[in-house]
Design a protein around this motif. Sequence first.
Motif, PDB file in Angstrom:
ATOM      1  N   LEU A  13       0.830  -1.197   0.000  1.00 51.78           N
ATOM      2  CA  LEU A  13       0.000   0.000   0.000  1.00 51.78           C
ATOM      3  C   LEU A  13       0.872   1.257   0.000  1.00 51.78           C
ATOM      4  O   LEU A  13       0.602   2.219  -0.743  1.00 51.78           O
ATOM      5  N   LYS A  14       1.930   1.255   0.784  1.00 49.32           N
ATOM      6  CA  LYS A  14       2.834   2.401   0.853  1.00 49.32           C
ATOM      7  C   LYS A  14       3.584   2.591  -0.469  1.00 49.32           C
ATOM      8  O   LYS A  14       3.807   3.726  -0.913  1.00 49.32           O
TER       9      LYS A  14
ATOM     10  N   GLU B   1      -1.487 -14.346  -3.586  1.00 46.56           N
ATOM     11  CA  GLU B   1      -1.882 -13.663  -4.821  1.00 46.56           C
ATOM     12  C   GLU B   1      -1.866 -12.146  -4.634  1.00 46.56           C
ATOM     13  O   GLU B   1      -2.312 -11.644  -3.611  1.00 46.56           O
ATOM     14  N   LEU B   2      -1.378 -11.463  -5.643  1.00 45.28           N
ATOM     15  CA  LEU B   2      -1.425 -10.004  -5.682  1.00 45.28           C
ATOM     16  C   LEU B   2      -2.234  -9.590  -6.896  1.00 45.28           C
ATOM     17  O   LEU B   2      -1.945 -10.008  -8.024  1.00 45.28           O
ATOM     18  N   SER B   3      -3.257  -8.790  -6.673  1.00 44.32           N
ATOM     19  CA  SER B   3      -4.065  -8.280  -7.788  1.00 44.32           C
ATOM     20  C   SER B   3      -4.250  -6.775  -7.643  1.00 44.32           C
ATOM     21  O   SER B   3      -4.386  -6.257  -6.523  1.00 44.32           O
ATOM     22  N   VAL B   4      -4.244  -6.087  -8.783  1.00 45.74           N
ATOM     23  CA  VAL B   4      -4.327  -4.625  -8.809  1.00 45.74           C
ATOM     24  C   VAL B   4      -5.358  -4.204  -9.847  1.00 45.74           C
ATOM     25  O   VAL B   4      -5.379  -4.743 -10.964  1.00 45.74           O
ATOM     26  N   ASN B   5      -6.186  -3.241  -9.487  1.00 49.00           N
ATOM     27  CA  ASN B   5      -7.162  -2.690 -10.422  1.00 49.00           C
ATOM     28  C   ASN B   5      -6.648  -1.328 -10.898  1.00 49.00           C
ATOM     29  O   ASN B   5      -6.660  -0.345 -10.146  1.00 49.00           O
ATOM     30  N   LEU B   6      -6.177  -1.267 -12.151  1.00 50.80           N
ATOM     31  CA  LEU B   6      -5.588  -0.037 -12.674  1.00 50.80           C
ATOM     32  C   LEU B   6      -6.622   1.058 -12.891  1.00 50.80           C
ATOM     33  O   LEU B   6      -6.307   2.251 -12.761  1.00 50.80           O
ATOM     34  N   LYS B   7      -7.832   0.676 -13.195  1.00 50.59           N
ATOM     35  CA  LYS B   7      -8.893   1.670 -13.367  1.00 50.59           C
ATOM     36  C   LYS B   7      -9.147   2.408 -12.050  1.00 50.59           C
ATOM     37  O   LYS B   7      -9.292   3.641 -12.024  1.00 50.59           O
TER      38      LYS B   7
ATOM     39  N   LEU C 140      -3.437   7.672  -8.760  1.00 47.44           N
ATOM     40  CA  LEU C 140      -2.200   6.975  -8.443  1.00 47.44           C
ATOM     41  C   LEU C 140      -1.660   6.228  -9.661  1.00 47.44           C
ATOM     42  O   LEU C 140      -2.431   5.741 -10.496  1.00 47.44           O
ATOM     43  N   THR C 141      -0.356   6.144  -9.741  1.00 49.21           N
ATOM     44  CA  THR C 141       0.299   5.376 -10.794  1.00 49.21           C
ATOM     45  C   THR C 141       0.952   4.151 -10.161  1.00 49.21           C
ATOM     46  O   THR C 141       1.775   4.280  -9.250  1.00 49.21           O
ATOM     47  N   VAL C 142       0.575   2.978 -10.638  1.00 44.59           N
ATOM     48  CA  VAL C 142       1.130   1.748 -10.082  1.00 44.59           C
ATOM     49  C   VAL C 142       2.538   1.543 -10.632  1.00 44.59           C
ATOM     50  O   VAL C 142       2.733   1.501 -11.848  1.00 44.59           O
ATOM     51  N   PRO C 143       3.544   1.419  -9.782  1.00 46.47           N
ATOM     52  CA  PRO C 143       4.930   1.261 -10.252  1.00 46.47           C
ATOM     53  C   PRO C 143       5.105  -0.013 -11.089  1.00 46.47           C
ATOM     54  O   PRO C 143       4.447  -1.029 -10.830  1.00 46.47           O
ATOM     55  N   PRO C 144       5.979   0.031 -12.070  1.00 46.28           N
ATOM     56  CA  PRO C 144       6.238  -1.163 -12.900  1.00 46.28           C
ATOM     57  C   PRO C 144       6.681  -2.369 -12.083  1.00 46.28           C
ATOM     58  O   PRO C 144       6.398  -3.506 -12.454  1.00 46.28           O
TER      59      PRO C 144
ATOM     60  N   ILE D 247       5.556  -3.300  -9.251  1.00 43.94           N
ATOM     61  CA  ILE D 247       4.353  -3.956  -8.728  1.00 43.94           C
ATOM     62  C   ILE D 247       3.640  -4.712  -9.842  1.00 43.94           C
ATOM     63  O   ILE D 247       3.215  -5.856  -9.673  1.00 43.94           O
ATOM     64  N   LEU D 248       3.541  -4.070 -10.998  1.00 40.46           N
ATOM     65  CA  LEU D 248       2.879  -4.718 -12.126  1.00 40.46           C
ATOM     66  C   LEU D 248       3.607  -5.990 -12.537  1.00 40.46           C
ATOM     67  O   LEU D 248       2.985  -6.973 -12.959  1.00 40.46           O
ATOM     68  N   ALA D 249       4.909  -6.004 -12.395  1.00 44.93           N
ATOM     69  CA  ALA D 249       5.717  -7.151 -12.819  1.00 44.93           C
ATOM     70  C   ALA D 249       5.467  -8.377 -11.935  1.00 44.93           C
ATOM     71  O   ALA D 249       5.570  -9.522 -12.404  1.00 44.93           O
ATOM     72  N   ILE D 250       5.133  -8.146 -10.679  1.00 48.71           N
ATOM     73  CA  ILE D 250       4.945  -9.285  -9.777  1.00 48.71           C
ATOM     74  C   ILE D 250       3.463  -9.623  -9.528  1.00 48.71           C
ATOM     75  O   ILE D 250       3.160 -10.615  -8.888  1.00 48.71           O
ATOM     76  N   ALA D 251       2.557  -8.782 -10.055  1.00 52.93           N
ATOM     77  CA  ALA D 251       1.127  -8.999  -9.820  1.00 52.93           C
ATOM     78  C   ALA D 251       0.655 -10.265 -10.537  1.00 52.93           C
ATOM     79  O   ALA D 251       1.037 -10.525 -11.685  1.00 52.93           O
ATOM     80  N   ASP D 252      -0.185 -11.031  -9.858  1.00 55.41           N
ATOM     81  CA  ASP D 252      -0.769 -12.227 -10.473  1.00 55.41           C
ATOM     82  C   ASP D 252      -1.920 -11.844 -11.401  1.00 55.41           C
ATOM     83  O   ASP D 252      -2.192 -12.558 -12.362  1.00 55.41           O
ATOM     84  N   LYS D 253      -2.583 -10.728 -11.088  1.00 57.82           N
ATOM     85  CA  LYS D 253      -3.666 -10.270 -11.954  1.00 57.82           C
ATOM     86  C   LYS D 253      -3.697  -8.762 -11.965  1.00 57.82           C
ATOM     87  O   LYS D 253      -3.662  -8.114 -10.920  1.00 57.82           O
TER      88      LYS D 253
END
Length: 331
Positions: A159-160, A303-309, A316-320, A322-328
């Motif tokens: 989250l941080k 599991e790590l999941s992120v909703n970009l919308k 907020l901009t999700v760092p690359p 985080i996106l690289a390790i996200a399962d969804k």
Amino acid sequence: MRRRDFVASVVAGATLTWPLLARAQQPEKMRLIGVLMAYAESDPAAQAGVTAFRDGLAKLGWREGSNFKIVLRWGAGNAERFKAFASELANLRPDVILSMSTVGTSFVVRETQTIPTVFVAVNDPIGSGFVGNLARPGGNVTGFMLDVSSLGGKQVELLKEIAPGTVHVALLSNPQTSPSLQLFLPSIQAAASSHGIALKSAPVQAKEEIEGVIAAQASEPGGGLIVAPSAFGSVNRELIIMLASKYNLPTMYYERSFTDLGGFIAYSPDYFGGFEPAAGYVDRILKGAKPGDLPVQAPTKFELSVNLKTAKALGLTVPPTILAIADKVIE
């Protein structure tokens, strides 16, 4: 062969054959499986869990309606419902009970110490008193546990990282349906302290109290929210997501189903991953195995999941990284 010898041989053969035919024609014994779910019947993720359990039994040769029957009850995150349904299922004297969640299983264990019970999504089965040992549980209970002891700390870190402006976080929980809170809390406290985040507890007893917590947390800049694992949180999933969006509050959840419905981010073990392997344990018990001889199994994947919308709506901009390790990643 004389006629009377022939008749005698036919009668003797028939005498031997009839018991075999009678046994072959007898219907299979109908086995009864009681299932106590933690969520509401309308919950899609919980329905998928039940389907996985049924499919697991089917793969092992069990045919519902032919050689087994399921009696299904839904606790809907309510302690009184858990209590009533656990009593009802125990009184039916099923061959096996499948129980979901620590709270649900606690009520089942109070009702029976003899009916074989397989649990899923339970935290700390030893500390909860369900088993004496993970490798050799003993007694009538075994199953598939969750491990949330380090979960909260990782949630704070994520989250941080995604919302670096977060300086104060509220932990939303319902103590009645979140007995794992004491396991979950130490890692959150340690991570919050190391990241300079002020952490406060936000217990709620009813869904009407949720908006007040979220509104208060969003009233000052740098606020964030972590939803503690509980059946109460899952039953009120859509309400929490809606309110977090309404108050523009970055929120960390404990199930991927939250992000599927518009929640910001979730990090968790697979809460429903135990249902199919639970069918294997039920199969073994129905064939004579003792629950106390079947080891309790722990999750191997988080599991790590992120909703970009939602991230975009929060500015907020999700760092690359985080996106690289996200399962969804939900676009």
